[in-house]
Scaffold this active site. Structure first.
Site, PDB file in Angstrom:
ATOM      1  N   SER A  51       8.375   1.326   6.200  1.00  0.00           N
ATOM      2  CA  SER A  51       8.919   0.782   4.965  1.00  0.00           C
ATOM      3  C   SER A  51      10.456   0.762   4.976  1.00  0.00           C
ATOM      4  O   SER A  51      11.100   1.558   5.663  1.00  0.00           O
ATOM      5  CB  SER A  51       8.450   1.602   3.762  1.00  0.00           C
ATOM      6  OG  SER A  51       7.066   1.825   3.815  1.00  0.00           O
TER       7      SER A  51
HETATM    8  N1  SAH Z   1       5.475   4.811   4.851  1.00  0.00           N
HETATM    9  C1  SAH Z   1       5.098   4.360   6.173  1.00  0.00           C
HETATM   10  C2  SAH Z   1       4.636   2.939   6.102  1.00  0.00           C
HETATM   11  C3  SAH Z   1       3.244   2.814   6.454  1.00  0.00           C
HETATM   12  S1  SAH Z   1       2.606   1.173   6.415  1.00  0.00           S
HETATM   13  C4  SAH Z   1       6.293   4.477   7.074  1.00  0.00           C
HETATM   14  O1  SAH Z   1       7.384   4.761   6.556  1.00  0.00           O
HETATM   15  O2  SAH Z   1       6.156   4.301   8.269  1.00  0.00           O
HETATM   16  C5  SAH Z   1       1.057   1.539   5.658  1.00  0.00           C
HETATM   17  C6  SAH Z   1       0.095   2.330   6.493  1.00  0.00           C
HETATM   18  O3  SAH Z   1      -1.094   2.505   5.729  1.00  0.00           O
HETATM   19  C7  SAH Z   1      -0.343   1.667   7.786  1.00  0.00           C
HETATM   20  O4  SAH Z   1      -0.008   2.481   8.862  1.00  0.00           O
HETATM   21  C8  SAH Z   1      -1.857   1.511   7.634  1.00  0.00           C
HETATM   22  O5  SAH Z   1      -2.569   1.715   8.838  1.00  0.00           O
HETATM   23  C9  SAH Z   1      -2.167   2.598   6.616  1.00  0.00           C
HETATM   24  N2  SAH Z   1      -3.418   2.455   5.862  1.00  0.00           N
HETATM   25  C10 SAH Z   1      -3.978   1.334   5.341  1.00  0.00           C
HETATM   26  N3  SAH Z   1      -5.132   1.638   4.697  1.00  0.00           N
HETATM   27  C11 SAH Z   1      -5.297   2.984   4.819  1.00  0.00           C
HETATM   28  C12 SAH Z   1      -6.309   3.903   4.377  1.00  0.00           C
HETATM   29  N4  SAH Z   1      -7.372   3.512   3.674  1.00  0.00           N
HETATM   30  N5  SAH Z   1      -6.151   5.216   4.679  1.00  0.00           N
HETATM   31  C13 SAH Z   1      -5.092   5.648   5.397  1.00  0.00           C
HETATM   32  N6  SAH Z   1      -4.111   4.824   5.845  1.00  0.00           N
HETATM   33  C14 SAH Z   1      -4.213   3.514   5.563  1.00  0.00           C
END
Ligand code: SAH
Length: 203
Positions: A51
């Site tokens: 993000s």
């Molecule tokens: N805050 C993180 C951004 C992550 S992007 C950072 O700073 O890197 C969102 C993430 O949510 C992705 O890696 C995706 O795989 C995960 N995601 C999506 N659905 C999910 C679920 N049901 N449970 C756990 N993770 C999930």
């Protein structure tokens, strides 16, 4: 980066301090490290994104947690938001559905000696009931509505911050839970990947 966050309205000094000490370049591929301190999202493994710093700071600020609090995070991704949370809250329980991302995030968190974080690979749309209730719940992926298990696992007096909506149209919401009700606030348009799971999108 912190100067930019201040100018964009981030006021919580604890959040700004955390953003100034966590090395964001360690959370992206080496080839993108030179872009790590700009205010934009970047690609990470598994077709996901880390993000944008402003959104990480804003969501952390809206969570209003302290060192006495337990936090549940859904969507560990790179682990960057997790590391920021580790500086402002007591204990962080973070769930990522993609095995490779969970493994890489664990390694980074260990490298930074953040010993108040537990990361696991599973479907976070159903939460993590074993350690509930949480004073803060933060999800970095958008669901069609706030999953009920997450509201159930939120402590009275706690706050849940997450994007809600479709792939193209999402609002950042904050749910504040009191003895009698749950109040929902809207905090502007955002763009996140979809939350995929039992209580979110199917694919
Ligand atoms: N805050 C993180 C951004 C992550 S992007 C950072 O700073 O890197 C969102 C993430 O949510 C992705 O890696 C995706 O795989 C995960 N995601 C999506 N659905 C999910 C679920 N049901 N449970 C756990 N993770 C999930």
């Amino acid at each position: 980066m912190v100067k930019n966050l201040r100018s964009r309205g981030i006021k919580d000094e604890r959040v700004l301090k955390a953003m100034s000490v966590v090395p964001r370049h360690l959370f992206v591929e080496e080839a993108l490290a030179y872009k790590a301190y700009g205010d934009h999202p970047l690609p990470i493994a598994g077709g996901q994104t880390i993000s944008q710093p402003y959104i990480v700071a804003r969501m952390t600020e809206l969570l209003e947690v302290t060192k006495a609090d337990k936090v549940l995070e859904i969507g560990t991704g790179s682990g960057y938001q997790t590391a920021i949370l580790a500086h402002v809250a007591g204990m962080i329980f973070s769930i990522e559905r993609i095995e490779e991302l969970a493994r890489l995030a664990k390694a980074r968190i260990r490298q930074l000696s953040l010993d108040n974080v537990i990361i696991r690979c599973s479907d976070g749309s159903v939460g993590w009931p074993e350690y509930a209730p949480y004073q803060g719940i933060l999800a970095a992926a958008a669901a069609p509505q706030v999953p009920q298990p997450l509201i159930d696992q939120l402590a009275v007096g706690g706050r849940l911050v997450m994007p809600v909506g479709t792939e193209k149209n999402q609002i950042l919401v904050r749910v504040c839970k009191t003895e009698k009700s749950t109040k929902i606030e809207e905090h502007g348009s955002v763009i996140f990947v979809k939350m995929i799971g039992k209580q979110a999108y199917e694919s």
